[in-house]
Structure formats: structure tokens, C-alpha cells
Design an enzyme around this catalytic site. Sequence first.
Site, PDB file in Angstrom:
ATOM      1  N   GLY A  32      54.801 104.784  51.433  1.00 34.21           N
ATOM      2  CA  GLY A  32      54.660 104.574  49.993  1.00 34.21           C
ATOM      3  C   GLY A  32      55.980 104.728  49.274  1.00 34.21           C
ATOM      4  O   GLY A  32      56.974 104.123  49.646  1.00 34.21           O
ATOM      5  N   ALA A  39      59.812 102.166  47.580  1.00 35.63           N
ATOM      6  CA  ALA A  39      59.957 101.010  48.475  1.00 35.63           C
ATOM      7  C   ALA A  39      58.605 100.389  48.802  1.00 35.63           C
ATOM      8  O   ALA A  39      58.412  99.176  48.688  1.00 35.63           O
ATOM      9  CB  ALA A  39      60.675 101.421  49.760  1.00 35.63           C
ATOM     10  N   SER A  68      51.196 108.603  54.034  1.00 33.06           N
ATOM     11  CA  SER A  68      50.768 109.912  54.494  1.00 33.06           C
ATOM     12  C   SER A  68      50.900 110.934  53.377  1.00 33.06           C
ATOM     13  O   SER A  68      51.898 110.964  52.655  1.00 33.06           O
ATOM     14  CB  SER A  68      51.613 110.360  55.693  1.00 33.06           C
ATOM     15  OG  SER A  68      51.326 111.703  56.033  1.00 33.06           O
ATOM     16  N   LYS A  92      69.952 103.741  30.414  1.00 32.31           N
ATOM     17  CA  LYS A  92      71.268 103.902  31.059  1.00 32.31           C
ATOM     18  C   LYS A  92      72.116 102.676  30.761  1.00 32.31           C
ATOM     19  O   LYS A  92      71.766 101.560  31.157  1.00 32.31           O
ATOM     20  CB  LYS A  92      71.103 104.054  32.578  1.00 32.31           C
ATOM     21  CG  LYS A  92      72.431 104.051  33.335  1.00 32.31           C
ATOM     22  CD  LYS A  92      72.213 104.007  34.837  1.00 32.31           C
ATOM     23  CE  LYS A  92      73.524 103.805  35.590  1.00 32.31           C
ATOM     24  NZ  LYS A  92      73.331 103.694  37.046  1.00 32.31           N
ATOM     25  N   PRO A 110      80.251  99.835  32.704  1.00 32.32           N
ATOM     26  CA  PRO A 110      79.019  99.361  32.084  1.00 32.32           C
ATOM     27  C   PRO A 110      78.398  98.221  32.878  1.00 32.32           C
ATOM     28  O   PRO A 110      78.910  97.802  33.918  1.00 32.32           O
ATOM     29  CB  PRO A 110      79.511  98.858  30.727  1.00 32.32           C
ATOM     30  CG  PRO A 110      80.844  98.248  31.085  1.00 32.32           C
ATOM     31  CD  PRO A 110      81.426  99.107  32.188  1.00 32.32           C
ATOM     32  N   LEU A 115      64.897 102.557  52.609  1.00 29.64           N
ATOM     33  CA  LEU A 115      65.743 103.425  53.433  1.00 29.64           C
ATOM     34  C   LEU A 115      65.579 103.150  54.923  1.00 29.64           C
ATOM     35  O   LEU A 115      66.486 103.437  55.705  1.00 29.64           O
ATOM     36  CB  LEU A 115      65.427 104.899  53.151  1.00 29.64           C
ATOM     37  CG  LEU A 115      65.677 105.388  51.719  1.00 29.64           C
ATOM     38  CD1 LEU A 115      65.307 106.859  51.589  1.00 29.64           C
ATOM     39  CD2 LEU A 115      67.124 105.164  51.305  1.00 29.64           C
ATOM     40  N   THR A 162      72.130 101.925  43.633  1.00 30.62           N
ATOM     41  CA  THR A 162      71.671 100.643  44.160  1.00 30.62           C
ATOM     42  C   THR A 162      70.374 100.732  44.973  1.00 30.62           C
ATOM     43  O   THR A 162      69.920  99.724  45.524  1.00 30.62           O
ATOM     44  CB  THR A 162      72.760 100.012  45.055  1.00 30.62           C
ATOM     45  OG1 THR A 162      73.133 100.953  46.074  1.00 30.62           O
ATOM     46  CG2 THR A 162      73.968  99.626  44.239  1.00 30.62           C
ATOM     47  N   GLY A 163      69.752 101.911  45.054  1.00 35.88           N
ATOM     48  CA  GLY A 163      68.571 102.065  45.903  1.00 35.88           C
ATOM     49  C   GLY A 163      67.434 101.125  45.528  1.00 35.88           C
ATOM     50  O   GLY A 163      66.945 100.356  46.355  1.00 35.88           O
ATOM     51  N   TYR A 210      84.074  94.650  39.156  1.00 38.12           N
ATOM     52  CA  TYR A 210      85.301  94.996  39.873  1.00 38.12           C
ATOM     53  C   TYR A 210      86.421  95.352  38.892  1.00 38.12           C
ATOM     54  O   TYR A 210      87.181  96.297  39.117  1.00 38.12           O
ATOM     55  CB  TYR A 210      85.732  93.846  40.789  1.00 38.12           C
ATOM     56  CG  TYR A 210      85.131  93.911  42.170  1.00 38.12           C
ATOM     57  CD1 TYR A 210      85.876  94.387  43.248  1.00 38.12           C
ATOM     58  CD2 TYR A 210      83.826  93.504  42.417  1.00 38.12           C
ATOM     59  CE1 TYR A 210      85.341  94.455  44.521  1.00 38.12           C
ATOM     60  CE2 TYR A 210      83.275  93.568  43.683  1.00 38.12           C
ATOM     61  CZ  TYR A 210      84.036  94.042  44.735  1.00 38.12           C
ATOM     62  OH  TYR A 210      83.498  94.122  45.998  1.00 38.12           O
TER      63      TYR A 210
END
Length: 502
Positions: A13, A16, A42, A81, A103, A338, A349-350, A451
Site C-alpha cells: 500500500g 506507491a 499488510s 511549497k 523554485p 521504492l 522526487t519520491g 539547472y
Amino acid sequence: MKTPLSRITIVGGGSAGWMTALYLNRYYNSGEKRTAITLIESEDIGTIGVGEATVHSIRFFFAAMGLDEAELMRETGATYKTGIRFRNWKKPVDGKMHEYFHPFEEQRSPGPFDMATSWFSSDRPQGERYDELGCLSTTLANAGHSPKSPTSGPYQGIVPYGYHLDAVRLGRYLRRKAVEAGVEHRLGTVDKIELDGERIQAIHCGGARFESDIFIDCTGFRSLLMRQLKTDNWQSFEDALPCNKAVALQLPYPGDATPRPYTQATALPHGWVWEIDLQERRGNGYVYDGKRLTRSQAEAELRQHLGVPADMGKALHLEMKIGCLKSFWVGNCIAIGLSGGFIEPLESTGLHLINLSVRLLATHLNGADVAQPVKDSYSRLMNGIYDDLKRFIILHYCLTDRDDTEFWRQVAQSAKHSPRLEQDLALWQHKVCEFMDQAGSYATVFTDENYRFVLYGMGHWPQFPPLGSQAQHQAVRQQCQARAKMALEQTLPHPAALRALN
């Protein structure tokens, strides 16, 4: 004719698993239910809930899923953010701590030259940062303003923005929305996997057997399904990005402090500390090189930096696998989140990687039996995305002039692990970074504009004779200042924007 895709089973769960379930259900079952989607998670295995900041593109995912933005933010304790304030990533100058702002916004020059060329060619004030001229987000951050005006619609603002949110609460919210949309939710721990070569026939959970056309591994760093299918499938990035551990500490706001509309990333002797402000608390964490610090040393450094005694708050220690799979799609199993890979959380970036992964999967997964060239295409594209992100994160480290610890002396040499970056850095000594320099990259969320903010924030400036006249550059400056003043007048202070959610 291809066999229709009748069943997808997602194992795991959290963000992701539920982002994947929500998106695929909307993609395959919009209008008419064609594919049964089951998610098994689980109760015994916790969710990693400290990745609490996002990039701006996650708004487009939430909007595409039909989620109400105000409800989403209320349910997850979210704040806005507008970027990241970096502190202490280089040596102090004249006793002043190094600082710059990264930014999400585009740089639109009101003059005949691009913003970077105009800034380098102008007689700018001594000590002015690149982001302080044409960056509205810097102005808003300094004033504590949100990206929202009183008339901004859902997922819209004066400047692009992401969120700070509670990752555990996000997973619960997405679970509720997915189940309401028709995703089957099952509780259980996988105790057996039936394999036929590199293909999963079925999985067993608490006495129940689940067959499926496709299995999606969202089990986090355990990579429960993938590690059963293919050995020697991992490529580590720790030679270039040695921060492989973290210690997190969630704390109440000190005094009368209010949530800041930006993430703060402060460099310490062996890594860096995040500070992420949610509606009701501040999330803090030290990302560090586990080969140089013990867990207790890292926690002590974090507490010293925050001014927090040892008996205040419970620290959560995390092990991180820095790198990604070589093959993200093996047989009938795909790894997302992950379980597929992780780049340290410096640029938040997750969730972005989950978003990219599932969108890409939907266009590749066109039946129960997928041709090998399609699987190879998915893995190739995912590897390109991770490699591009790796290059961008290395950029933050390799331009440092800090030499106070062995950690900083090591990461100052990290560009050697990315030949493309070494080539670009040599080029950018002589010209501004521009769109074509990064054209063809996979990680589209970070472009030449991103960049530039990091390059010039870290003092990697090109050397070339000034172009244009000072009158032209002064006109650009005046128009930028006028735009910044207008942005402040139009936007709500951050606390007021959060109150408007209710």
C-alpha cells in the site's frame, strides 16, 4: 489478437500502491469496468512516512484523478511549497552563510535576452543571488506568502507549487478514494509466491490464493516480488550519492511560528537536514552517509542543529537503498516506488517517480501478454529517468567548495560518476545553460531552468563579455521588480491560504 487484461494485483500500500491503484483503475475502467484491480497490503508492515515534500507536477496527477484539492490538503495536513531554500552548501563569505532558492517557476525575461544572460551582463547589486532578480517564488517565500490568490482555482496559483504533506495520511486518503472508485482492498501478508520461471503464477496471503495477469510490486525497499524473480538486478548509485541513511524527527512548532511555504535544506558535516512545515507540525530529518556516522551520532547532530534535547520527540531511523533496478519489468511483474529504486530525497522526487512510473506503465501495459520489446522499453525509459535524476542531484554536491570533512571532499568529486554532467559543466563555464543543453532528457520535471538555479546558486557562473546595454538590463530589472510587487499584492499570506481550505 491480444488477450484482454482482466486482473491486476498490487502488493503493498502506501503512496506507491494507492497512487498506482487509483491511476490504473481510472485508466482501464473509465466508463466501463474491464479490469479487476486488487491491492493487498499488510497491517504488520508500516509505511515509510517521512517523504513529505513534493515537486510541482504532482498537482497534475491529483487533478487527473479528480481529487478535490482543498479536501486533499485538509486530509493530509498539507501546506504549499514554492521551492527549496538551500543553506550552507558552500563556505560562508564574509561571515554570511551561503544560501540560494530553487523554485518551480519558469523564467520569463521581459527583455531581448534570456534572464541568465541579462543578469550576468548587468551591473547588479553586490551579493545579489541569481534567484533574487526574476524569481517571483523567492519574493513570495521571503514574505511568507502562498502561491494562491483569493481567486485561484484548484491546482492553480500565481507560480507553480508543490506540497508538504503527511505521507501516511496521504496513503490513507488515496486508499479511501481508490476503494470508493472500485479497487478491491485486501489485508494480508504474502507468505508464498508461486513461480514459473520469471513469471508469477499466484501469491498466497493468509490462506487465500491470488492469481493475476499482472503483479505490481509496491513493497518498498523489501522488493518482495522482484527479488524472487531476478537476481543481479540492482545497480547502486552510492558511489556518486553516498547518503544512504536518515534519521527523522517530527516536532511541534516553536513558539508562535507558522508554516513556511518552502522546504529548507541545510548542509551539515556529513549530509544535510530537511525542514518541512505541515499544518500542525514540522518534519525534520538528517540524510547522511552511514559509512561515516553511527545512528546515535547522526541523531545527536540533528538534535544539536535543531536545538532539541535528547528526550524531546522520538527519532525514526531509516535505511535507504540508493540506486535502481536494471529491469523494472520482469515476466508479469513491474516494480513501482521504492521497490524499483530511490534517489535520495534532496529534490523531493519520491511521489514524482511513482507518478511517472504508473503513467508510463499504463501506455505500455496493453494486454495480459505483453511483448518483450514493450517490457524492455519500459525498463529503458525508467533507467533513463533515474539516471537523469541522479545527474541532477549530483549537481547539488559537486559544486561545493566545502572541505571541512571527508564527506564534503568526497562529494566535491562526484561529477566524475556522470560523464554527461562533467561535459556540461565544462560547457557551462563559457555559456549560459539553455534548453537545448538538456533537450532529450528523460526526467522532464527538471529542465534547463532548474539547472540554472542550482548552477548559479552554487556559483558556477559562465565567463563571457557582457551583451546589450545597461539601460536594457535596468529596464528588465524594473519590470521584474514590478512583477514581484504585483505578485505580493495578489497572493495570500501562507496562513490565510491554509485557513481558506476549510
